[in-house]
Scaffold this motif. Structure first.
Motif, PDB file in Angstrom:
ATOM      1  N   UNK A 288      31.770  37.900  46.399  1.00  0.00           N
ATOM      2  CA  UNK A 288      33.229  37.830  46.451  1.00  0.00           C
ATOM      3  C   UNK A 288      33.732  36.741  45.515  1.00  0.00           C
ATOM      4  N   UNK A 289      34.969  36.888  45.076  1.00  0.00           N
ATOM      5  CA  UNK A 289      35.577  35.850  44.262  1.00  0.00           C
ATOM      6  C   UNK A 289      36.362  34.903  45.164  1.00  0.00           C
ATOM      7  N   UNK A 290      36.719  33.753  44.618  1.00  0.00           N
ATOM      8  CA  UNK A 290      37.584  32.809  45.318  1.00  0.00           C
ATOM      9  C   UNK A 290      38.990  33.022  44.764  1.00  0.00           C
TER      10      UNK A 290
ATOM     11  N   UNK B 137      53.149  29.706  43.105  1.00  0.00           N
ATOM     12  CA  UNK B 137      53.739  31.041  43.017  1.00  0.00           C
ATOM     13  C   UNK B 137      52.803  32.123  42.508  1.00  0.00           C
ATOM     14  N   UNK B 138      51.518  31.859  42.507  1.00  0.00           N
ATOM     15  CA  UNK B 138      50.562  32.857  42.056  1.00  0.00           C
ATOM     16  C   UNK B 138      49.203  32.603  42.674  1.00  0.00           C
ATOM     17  N   UNK B 139      48.214  33.265  42.143  1.00  0.00           N
ATOM     18  CA  UNK B 139      46.840  33.090  42.612  1.00  0.00           C
ATOM     19  C   UNK B 139      45.941  32.765  41.437  1.00  0.00           C
ATOM     20  N   UNK B 140      45.083  31.774  41.634  1.00  0.00           N
ATOM     21  CA  UNK B 140      44.054  31.434  40.652  1.00  0.00           C
ATOM     22  C   UNK B 140      42.768  32.101  41.126  1.00  0.00           C
ATOM     23  N   UNK B 141      42.107  32.827  40.227  1.00  0.00           N
ATOM     24  CA  UNK B 141      40.902  33.578  40.569  1.00  0.00           C
ATOM     25  C   UNK B 141      39.672  32.917  39.943  1.00  0.00           C
ATOM     26  N   UNK B 142      38.621  32.781  40.750  1.00  0.00           N
ATOM     27  CA  UNK B 142      37.374  32.161  40.325  1.00  0.00           C
ATOM     28  C   UNK B 142      36.210  33.084  40.686  1.00  0.00           C
ATOM     29  N   UNK B 143      35.261  33.235  39.774  1.00  0.00           N
ATOM     30  CA  UNK B 143      34.083  34.073  40.009  1.00  0.00           C
ATOM     31  C   UNK B 143      32.818  33.219  40.000  1.00  0.00           C
ATOM     32  N   UNK B 144      31.826  33.679  40.753  1.00  0.00           N
ATOM     33  CA  UNK B 144      30.560  32.951  40.876  1.00  0.00           C
ATOM     34  C   UNK B 144      29.832  32.900  39.539  1.00  0.00           C
ATOM     35  N   UNK B 145      29.140  31.795  39.322  1.00  0.00           N
ATOM     36  CA  UNK B 145      28.244  31.656  38.183  1.00  0.00           C
ATOM     37  C   UNK B 145      26.835  31.462  38.750  1.00  0.00           C
ATOM     38  N   UNK B 146      25.857  31.374  37.895  1.00  0.00           N
ATOM     39  CA  UNK B 146      24.480  31.117  38.339  1.00  0.00           C
ATOM     40  C   UNK B 146      24.230  29.616  38.488  1.00  0.00           C
ATOM     41  N   UNK B 147      25.229  28.808  38.131  1.00  0.00           N
ATOM     42  CA  UNK B 147      25.054  27.360  38.131  1.00  0.00           C
ATOM     43  C   UNK B 147      25.326  26.734  39.500  1.00  0.00           C
ATOM     44  N   UNK B 148      24.763  25.551  39.701  1.00  0.00           N
ATOM     45  CA  UNK B 148      25.024  24.714  40.879  1.00  0.00           C
ATOM     46  C   UNK B 148      25.365  23.317  40.374  1.00  0.00           C
ATOM     47  N   UNK B 149      26.098  22.573  41.176  1.00  0.00           N
ATOM     48  CA  UNK B 149      26.477  21.208  40.821  1.00  0.00           C
ATOM     49  C   UNK B 149      26.203  20.315  42.017  1.00  0.00           C
TER      50      UNK B 149
END
Length: 68
Positions: free
Chosen positions: A28-30, A36-48
């Motif tokens: 799933x995306x975040x 007034x809108x939505x910011x969309x984030x997608x998973x990467x293979x990276x970790x921090x």
């Protein structure tokens, strides 16, 4: 100890108030409501590594406007 799964957000608006958020289910995306809108984030293979542990990184992909 907090066992909630979390994720780190990268990119998008510099003034986004939170960069560590609850992690979605795998695949799933975040989607964050912001100015007034939505910011969309997608998973990467990276970790921090953060103060809250080793977290998956989600990268900004787009913004959509809320319907009025």
């Amino acid at each position: 100890m907090d066992e909630t799964q979390k994720a780190v957000l990268e990119g998008g608006p510099k003034d986004l108030p939170q960069r560590i958020v609850p992690a979605p289910r795998a695949g799933d995306e975040v989607k964050i409501a912001f100015r007034g809108g939505y910011e969309h984030f997608s998973a990467t293979a990276r970790h921090l590594y953060t103060d809250e542990g080793d977290l998956p990184v989600y990268e900004w992909t787009s913004r959509t406007e809320m319907a009025s």
